[in-house]
Design an enzyme around this catalytic site. Sequence first.
Site, PDB file in Angstrom:
ATOM      1  N   HIS A 147      45.600  50.697  40.200  1.00 25.14           N
ATOM      2  CA  HIS A 147      46.963  50.529  39.677  1.00 25.14           C
ATOM      3  C   HIS A 147      47.818  51.690  40.179  1.00 25.14           C
ATOM      4  O   HIS A 147      47.334  52.819  40.275  1.00 25.14           O
ATOM      5  CB  HIS A 147      46.949  50.534  38.140  1.00 25.14           C
ATOM      6  CG  HIS A 147      48.167  49.947  37.535  1.00 25.14           C
ATOM      7  ND1 HIS A 147      49.335  50.663  37.395  1.00 25.14           N
ATOM      8  CD2 HIS A 147      48.419  48.710  37.071  1.00 25.14           C
ATOM      9  CE1 HIS A 147      50.245  49.883  36.838  1.00 25.14           C
ATOM     10  NE2 HIS A 147      49.726  48.684  36.635  1.00 25.14           N
ATOM     11  N   ASP A 151      44.583  42.525  35.075  1.00 27.68           N
ATOM     12  CA  ASP A 151      44.179  41.238  35.669  1.00 27.68           C
ATOM     13  C   ASP A 151      42.675  41.044  35.730  1.00 27.68           C
ATOM     14  O   ASP A 151      42.209  39.947  36.062  1.00 27.68           O
ATOM     15  CB  ASP A 151      44.772  41.123  37.087  1.00 27.68           C
ATOM     16  CG  ASP A 151      46.276  41.023  37.044  1.00 27.68           C
ATOM     17  OD1 ASP A 151      46.954  41.870  37.649  1.00 27.68           O
ATOM     18  OD2 ASP A 151      46.778  40.121  36.350  1.00 27.68           O
TER      19      ASP A 151
HETATM   20  C1  SDX Z   1      49.621  44.305  38.246  1.00 22.04           C
HETATM   21  O1  SDX Z   1      53.081  47.844  38.537  1.00 22.04           O
HETATM   22  C2  SDX Z   1      52.611  47.251  37.496  1.00 22.04           C
HETATM   23  O2  SDX Z   1      52.786  47.716  36.374  1.00 22.04           O
HETATM   24  C3  SDX Z   1      51.833  45.939  37.777  1.00 22.04           C
HETATM   25  C4  SDX Z   1      51.185  45.303  36.557  1.00 22.04           C
HETATM   26  C5  SDX Z   1      52.216  44.776  35.583  1.00 22.04           C
HETATM   27  O3  SDX Z   1      51.864  44.589  34.408  1.00 22.04           O
HETATM   28  O4  SDX Z   1      53.362  44.456  36.038  1.00 22.04           O
HETATM   29  O5  SDX Z   1      50.336  46.231  35.922  1.00 22.04           O
HETATM   30  C6  SDX Z   1      50.364  44.074  36.974  1.00 22.04           C
HETATM   31  O6  SDX Z   1      50.134  43.996  39.290  1.00 22.04           O
HETATM   32  C7  SDX Z   1      48.267  44.983  38.187  1.00 22.04           C
HETATM   33  C8  SDX Z   1      47.643  45.224  39.610  1.00 22.04           C
HETATM   34  C9  SDX Z   1      47.043  43.919  40.096  1.00 22.04           C
HETATM   35  N1  SDX Z   1      46.608  44.022  41.482  1.00 22.04           N
HETATM   36  C10 SDX Z   1      45.301  44.088  41.821  1.00 22.04           C
HETATM   37  O7  SDX Z   1      44.378  44.130  41.015  1.00 22.04           O
HETATM   38  C11 SDX Z   1      45.039  44.048  43.324  1.00 22.04           C
HETATM   39  C12 SDX Z   1      43.999  45.114  43.693  1.00 22.04           C
HETATM   40  N2  SDX Z   1      44.588  46.421  43.523  1.00 22.04           N
HETATM   41  C13 SDX Z   1      45.223  47.034  44.670  1.00 22.04           C
HETATM   42  O8  SDX Z   1      45.715  46.230  45.649  1.00 22.04           O
HETATM   43  C14 SDX Z   1      45.975  48.315  44.357  1.00 22.04           C
HETATM   44  O9  SDX Z   1      45.194  49.049  43.520  1.00 22.04           O
HETATM   45  C15 SDX Z   1      47.373  48.180  43.770  1.00 22.04           C
HETATM   46  C16 SDX Z   1      48.247  47.312  44.588  1.00 22.04           C
HETATM   47  C17 SDX Z   1      47.303  47.636  42.372  1.00 22.04           C
HETATM   48  C18 SDX Z   1      47.968  49.580  43.722  1.00 22.04           C
HETATM   49  O10 SDX Z   1      48.136  49.973  45.039  1.00 22.04           O
HETATM   50  P1  SDX Z   1      48.665  51.467  45.398  1.00 22.04           P
HETATM   51  O11 SDX Z   1      49.122  52.189  44.196  1.00 22.04           O
HETATM   52  O12 SDX Z   1      49.618  51.317  46.540  1.00 22.04           O
HETATM   53  O13 SDX Z   1      47.357  52.199  45.823  1.00 22.04           O
HETATM   54  P2  SDX Z   1      46.919  52.383  47.319  1.00 22.04           P
HETATM   55  O14 SDX Z   1      46.905  51.069  48.003  1.00 22.04           O
HETATM   56  O15 SDX Z   1      47.706  53.496  47.894  1.00 22.04           O
HETATM   57  O16 SDX Z   1      45.391  52.826  47.130  1.00 22.04           O
HETATM   58  C19 SDX Z   1      45.030  54.188  47.015  1.00 22.04           C
HETATM   59  C20 SDX Z   1      43.606  54.228  47.572  1.00 22.04           C
HETATM   60  C21 SDX Z   1      43.499  53.643  48.985  1.00 22.04           C
HETATM   61  O17 SDX Z   1      42.363  54.241  49.582  1.00 22.04           O
HETATM   62  P3  SDX Z   1      42.601  55.518  50.600  1.00 22.04           P
HETATM   63  O18 SDX Z   1      43.612  55.074  51.638  1.00 22.04           O
HETATM   64  O19 SDX Z   1      43.117  56.639  49.705  1.00 22.04           O
HETATM   65  O20 SDX Z   1      41.242  55.788  51.178  1.00 22.04           O
HETATM   66  O21 SDX Z   1      42.743  53.416  46.755  1.00 22.04           O
HETATM   67  C22 SDX Z   1      42.255  52.327  47.531  1.00 22.04           C
HETATM   68  C23 SDX Z   1      43.152  52.196  48.725  1.00 22.04           C
HETATM   69  O22 SDX Z   1      42.452  51.623  49.826  1.00 22.04           O
HETATM   70  N3  SDX Z   1      42.324  51.135  46.655  1.00 22.04           N
HETATM   71  C24 SDX Z   1      41.391  50.197  46.578  1.00 22.04           C
HETATM   72  C25 SDX Z   1      41.847  49.302  45.593  1.00 22.04           C
HETATM   73  N4  SDX Z   1      43.028  49.715  45.126  1.00 22.04           N
HETATM   74  C26 SDX Z   1      43.328  50.843  45.781  1.00 22.04           C
HETATM   75  N5  SDX Z   1      40.211  50.037  47.236  1.00 22.04           N
HETATM   76  C27 SDX Z   1      39.497  48.946  46.899  1.00 22.04           C
HETATM   77  N6  SDX Z   1      39.854  48.039  45.965  1.00 22.04           N
HETATM   78  C28 SDX Z   1      41.026  48.186  45.286  1.00 22.04           C
HETATM   79  N7  SDX Z   1      41.385  47.298  44.367  1.00 22.04           N
END
Ligand code: SDX
Length: 442
Positions: free
Chosen positions: A319, A377
């Site tokens: 998140h 989720d």
């Molecule tokens: C919702 O904003 C809100 O409040 C949203 C929400 C709401 O109520 O409105 O809470 C609802 O959208 C919840 C989130 C649902 N999405 C998912 O579950 C999809 C999976 N999660 C990711 O795609 C991700 O965690 C996000 C999109 C939720 C957040 O992305 P960020 O903040 O841009 O984080 P990032 O992509 O910069 O990740 C940081 C690191 C990266 O690794 P490095 O480059 O540092 O090595 O963490 C890794 C990412 O690759 N990472 C993950 C991951 N999420 C982040 N690696 C594997 N699996 C994941 N799910």
Amino acid sequence: MSTPAKAQPNAAVGRTFTLTDDQTGKSYKLPVIEGTQGPAVIDVRKLYAESGYFTFDPSFSSTGSCKSALTYIDGDEGILMHRGYTIEDLAEKSTFLEVAYLLLNGELPNRAQLDKFTRDITYHTMVHEQINYFFRGFRRDAHPMAVLCGVMGALSAFYHDSLDIHDARQREISAHRLIAKLPTLAAMSYKYSVGQPFMYPRNDLTIAENFLYMCFAVPAEPYKVNPILADAMDKIFILHADHEQNASTSTVRLAGSSQANPFACVAAGIASLWGPSHGGANQAVLEMLYEIKSKDRIPEFLARAKDKNDSFRLMGFGHRVYKNFDPRAGVLKKAAHDVLHDLGKTNDPLLEIAIELERIALQDDYFVQRKLFPNVDFYSGIILKAMGFPLSMFTVLFAVARTVGWIAQWKEMIEEPDLRIGRPRQLYTGPTKRPYVVVDKR
Ligand code: SDX
């Protein structure tokens, strides 16, 4: 560490933040504004005029886009509050309609206010009969989010009597219409996808009961709403109602800043919510659990989630704000247990995979170091599937609930005295000026 609560919200308390341009040695004193809780902000509204610099924050990780009194999130502590009430209290002790009133009006309603609000919403649950014809343009296998997005955009064509956003009463009617009609339109999207007739809303039922009735009843036989499912549905709506300035809410606010009508703004919010990085994740979690199929394949998928060359991510994990447990995930995890138990569906294989996946991931350095925890989720889809909803309806249900947050945030923005159109700038990286060359000389 969460910032201690402060008195005098919104006041520029005389504190300043000085930026110095190392190239010119010139310094810029920027006002600091403190809220009632959480990080203070550096007011950069005059920075470009004074310095010629833009700030740069494409995904808004360090940017406050507005002032708001609706929802407070402390990502480090895993805290979520609506108007000062914790999500745990609201999920356990309140109803979705009470939370809608709280978000719209700032206080929980007393009995008379709740009775009136219930009538105000119930009065608007039906949709114009012509709306039915919009559905017929879609294939039956259209994704319900595509249908909902289209029909919502069309809704503004029916309510010319409540589109003056500067009229408080018309804003209120639009809010009531949207809160009341989203469940009806969502149920119609579902019915259309399964080829069953639309069920008209029943005003003797609560929002959650009515939604289940419109989805699962058929004209051919009586239908009794299961109170366990109605309670779970109401709780799921509460947990998804609002969440500060997330992507879809920010979309609604930006659309609303141009003074577009609230129905068009909510259609934009639905479109943004559909993405698998946002509200579409609840469907993607179930698709992922089905793909994992058994606990012994969990290590394989965790390895993929960590592999930068693999686009696979652990859906329902991570998140932008929460670097601790998403408090909603905790409530939903317990609710998943309770609903499955009450429905006699214990030993649900998907729930067992989800629990084992969470257990292993939270012991894995990759997830621990990046503070990737289950989000809202991760467990919601398991409950929705047990309730009988197809995966394609999961994000639609998210939209039904989040419409309350969208319209409450939209109303708060429109009522801001200094409302201006949102118009970000950019860092330009394209070609500089060059002479035009006619086509035969290119
Ligand atoms: C919702 O904003 C809100 O409040 C949203 C929400 C709401 O109520 O409105 O809470 C609802 O959208 C919840 C989130 C649902 N999405 C998912 O579950 C999809 C999976 N999660 C990711 O795609 C991700 O965690 C996000 C999109 C939720 C957040 O992305 P960020 O903040 O841009 O984080 P990032 O992509 O910069 O990740 C940081 C690191 C990266 O690794 P490095 O480059 O540092 O090595 O963490 C890794 C990412 O690759 N990472 C993950 C991951 N999420 C982040 N690696 C594997 N699996 C994941 N799910």
